[in-house]
Motif scaffolding. Structure first.
Motif, short mmCIF file in Angstrom:
data_model
loop_
_atom_site.label_atom_id
_atom_site.label_comp_id
_atom_site.label_asym_id
_atom_site.label_seq_id
_atom_site.Cartn_x
_atom_site.Cartn_y
_atom_site.Cartn_z
N PRO A 1 48.48 25.36 40.56
CA PRO A 1 47.39 25.94 39.77
C PRO A 1 46.95 27.28 40.36
N CYS A 2 46.69 28.24 39.48
CA CYS A 2 46.20 29.55 39.92
C CYS A 2 45.76 30.37 38.71
N PHE A 3 44.98 31.41 38.97
CA PHE A 3 44.64 32.36 37.92
C PHE A 3 45.76 33.38 37.82
N VAL A 4 46.08 33.76 36.59
CA VAL A 4 47.14 34.73 36.31
C VAL A 4 46.56 35.80 35.41
N ASN A 5 46.68 37.05 35.84
CA ASN A 5 46.19 38.13 35.01
C ASN A 5 46.51 39.47 35.67
N ASP A 6 46.48 40.50 34.88
CA ASP A 6 46.45 41.86 35.43
C ASP A 6 44.97 42.19 35.52
N PHE A 7 44.39 41.95 36.70
CA PHE A 7 42.95 42.06 36.84
C PHE A 7 42.44 43.48 36.65
N LEU A 8 43.25 44.46 37.00
CA LEU A 8 42.85 45.85 36.76
C LEU A 8 42.74 46.11 35.26
N SER A 9 43.72 45.65 34.51
CA SER A 9 43.68 45.78 33.05
C SER A 9 42.48 45.03 32.48
#
Length: 193
Positions: free
Chosen positions: A77-85
């Protein structure tokens, strides 16, 4: 849908009350993607953040020769994203692709911003998550420039052995910054010892 894994993830990083976690996750909705699906495509703006509940993913770029270079491998389990975007609302320069059938929870940037402003524990959790992700990114950068390919391979094998059972070796080689044939040679040499 049962949010047990999502809720447990919050508790695993930060001591937070159950009622607070339920408030944070009440806006999350569930969805699934098949293997080899694109979660977030290049030049799109991320308007949602994703929690990978089950499965494997990668992010990758296309180099000048139009070859895929894996920048990160995600395992649940983890968060997935382009956090800058996501936070700057600017287009991403990476592609986020499932490597297996995946199960997700998602919520919008509006919900995340609301939680930042109304739930102090969410701010602290998010700060901690950013620090952890920065630390991982920094460690990976240092490993890439300071360690031999064999050492990077052995570290990945030790820290995340399950990746080798669930992710194609071609993608692992790309993530390690080596060719498929180099990875095969390393694996062959290690098996002899």
């Amino acid at each position: 849908m049962d949010k047990t894994i999502l809720n447990h993830y919050f508790h695993s990083l930060f001591p937070i009350q159950e009622e607070v976690v339920k408030k944070i996750t009440e806006t999350f909705t569930h969805f699934r993607l098949d293997k080899n699906s694109i979660l977030l495509d290049i030049d799109t703006v991320s308007t949602k953040t994703y929690f990978l509940e089950q499965g494997y993913m990668r992010s990758y770029i296309l180099n000048e020769d139009n070859e895929e270079i894996t920048t990160h491998i995600y395992s649940a389990p983890c968060f997935v994203n382009d956090f800058l975007s996501f936070f700057k609302q600017q287009p991403t320069n990476q592609i986020y692709q499932t490597l297996s059938e995946c199960s997700f929870w998602e919520t919008s940037i509006e919900n995340v911003q609301s939680n930042f402003h109304t739930i102090p524990d969410f701010r602290e959790f998010s700060r901690l998550l950013f620090v952890i992700n920065y630390h991982k990114l920094n460690d990976r950068l240092i490993e890439t420039v300071s360690q031999k390919a064999e050492t990077r391979y052995l570290n990945l094998l030790k820290e995340q052995p399950h990746i080798f059972q669930n992710v194609p070796l071609k993608i692992i080689a790309s993530y390690l910054g080596i060719t498929d044939s180099s990875l095969s040679r390393i694996r062959k040499e290690i098996s002899k010892t």
